[in-house]
Design a protein around this motif. Structure first.
Motif, PDB file in Angstrom:
ATOM      1  N   HIS A 108      -0.106   2.395  -1.062  1.00 37.23           N
ATOM      2  CA  HIS A 108      -1.072   2.229   0.027  1.00 37.23           C
ATOM      3  C   HIS A 108      -0.423   2.512   1.373  1.00 37.23           C
ATOM      4  CE1 HIS A 108      -4.004  -0.389  -2.290  1.00 37.23           C
ATOM      5  NE2 HIS A 108      -2.929  -0.524  -3.049  1.00 37.23           N
ATOM      6  N   SER A 109      -1.300   2.761   2.369  1.00 39.67           N
ATOM      7  CA  SER A 109      -0.897   2.717   3.778  1.00 39.67           C
ATOM      8  C   SER A 109      -1.714   1.623   4.440  1.00 39.67           C
ATOM      9  CB  SER A 109      -1.182   4.046   4.468  1.00 39.67           C
ATOM     10  OG  SER A 109      -0.353   5.061   3.948  1.00 39.67           O
TER      11      SER A 109
ATOM     12  N   GLU B  82       2.146  -1.727  -0.038  1.00 35.75           N
ATOM     13  CA  GLU B  82       1.602  -1.315   1.256  1.00 35.75           C
ATOM     14  C   GLU B  82       2.748  -0.755   2.086  1.00 35.75           C
ATOM     15  OE1 GLU B  82      -1.272  -0.996   2.555  1.00 35.75           O
ATOM     16  OE2 GLU B  82      -2.668  -2.363   1.556  1.00 35.75           O
TER      17      GLU B  82
ATOM     18  N   HIS C  19      -3.850   4.807  -3.595  1.00 38.07           N
ATOM     19  CA  HIS C  19      -5.059   3.987  -3.569  1.00 38.07           C
ATOM     20  C   HIS C  19      -6.351   4.785  -3.753  1.00 38.07           C
ATOM     21  CE1 HIS C  19      -7.240   0.429  -1.381  1.00 38.07           C
ATOM     22  NE2 HIS C  19      -7.527   0.492  -2.648  1.00 38.07           N
TER      23      HIS C  19
ATOM     24  N   CYS D 124      -7.421   5.585   2.045  1.00 41.80           N
ATOM     25  CA  CYS D 124      -5.995   5.218   1.982  1.00 41.80           C
ATOM     26  C   CYS D 124      -5.351   5.807   0.739  1.00 41.80           C
ATOM     27  CB  CYS D 124      -5.887   3.694   1.954  1.00 41.80           C
ATOM     28  SG  CYS D 124      -4.328   3.029   1.344  1.00 41.80           S
TER      29      CYS D 124
HETATM   30 ZN    ZN Z   1      -4.906   1.032   0.291  1.00 50.05          ZN
END
Ligand code: ZN
Length: 279
Positions: free
Chosen positions: A30-31, A92, A140, A153
């Motif tokens: 994820h970001s 993340e 994601h 994302c």
């Molecule tokens: Zn995400």
């Protein structure tokens, strides 16, 4: 529960003790749409929301772990914990506010090392996930079921890096060889979610206005010359209904069968020509 020796441990409570066990079969990248350190990501999960990830990755490559990898974390919707007890490990990563920037080299190195460890520790297979519940590695937005109401994302730059550097780096680091027998994953559009988006009132609370599956279909309609590019916005509104009805008429549907609401046959035929599958 397993804690990655390459990460700084910041155990998140009460989630770490309270959430159910999983058998980890996937890594989802994820970001976070914020330029945060791993420590700041920890504080965000602790103080502001319980939608936590297992790991947080700073721009400088330093990695923090909040939840053991055999405990559920909440960043991946349906993939957090499936009914068979399997679940996804989530990381993340710091990004700009629009999560459009690429990962730094240090972030890529950390993601690769984490992926190698997950392969060795939990036997996550060296392939890109082929479906939302297929063991492997992913990001994601790869599958609609990994989010609620769709997600952008991570951004395009990081998707490209995942395919070109992160995943091949994990394969190489684990001593494997990139498999040529596994085709590149094709986006999967969930027919039920798409119909819900096409028939719902976007103004109503809780209705997904932006859904990645809708954008996939809209891009196909753009390619068919049925929809203007600027209307491919992930919102299945009037213009998309009109364009999809035109697609249905091209296939020979008439009257109520060409109402702009996708059906399995018309959507499958659109996907066959534009590289997506229908689930
Ligand atoms: Zn995400």
């Amino acid at each position: 529960m397993a804690w990655y020796p390459g990460a700084t441990k910041r155990e998140l409570q009460p989630e770490s003790d309270a959430q159910p066990a999983i058998r980890p079969t996937q890594l989802i990248c994820h970001s976070i749409a914020a330029p945060w350190t791993g420590q700041r990501i920890y504080e965000y999960w602790r103080d502001s929301t319980n939608l936590e990830s297992h790991f947080g990755l700073s721009y400088d490559g330093s990695l923090f772990q909040f939840i053991g990898t055999q405990t559920r974390a909440d960043a991946n919707a349906s993939a957090n914990r499936r009914s068979d007890g399997t679940g996804a490990v989530s990381v993340e990563s710091a990004s700009n506010l629009e999560h459009t920037d690429p990962w730094t080299d240090a972030q890529i190195d950390s993601l690769i090392r984490l992926g190698v460890w997950l392969h060795q520790q939990h036997d996550i297979p060296l392939r890109v996930c082929r479906a939302w519940d297929d063991p492997g590695f992913g990001y994601h937005r790869l599958f609609a079921k990994w989010s609620i109401g769709g997600t952008a994302c991570p951004g395009d730059a990081r998707v490209a890096q995942f395919n070109d550097r992160v995943f091949p780096g994990i394969v190489a680091g684990a001593g494997g060889s990139p498999s040529t027998s596994i085709p590149a994953p094709r986006p999967a559009v969930d027919l039920g979610d798409l119909v819900a988006a096409a028939t719902s009132d976007p103004a109503r609370a809780g209705t997904p206005v932006t859904y990645e599956g809708t954008r996939t279909v809209e891009n196909a309609l753009v390619a068919e010359g049925l929809l203007a590019q600027n209307l491919a916005d992930g919102h299945y509104g009037t213009a998309t209904v009109r364009a999809y009805a035109e697609w249905q008429r091209r296939l020979g549907y008439q009257g109520a069968d060409a109402d702009g609401i996708p059906g399995r046959d018309s959507l499958g035929r659109l996907g066959a020509q534009h590289g997506f599958t229908v689930v």
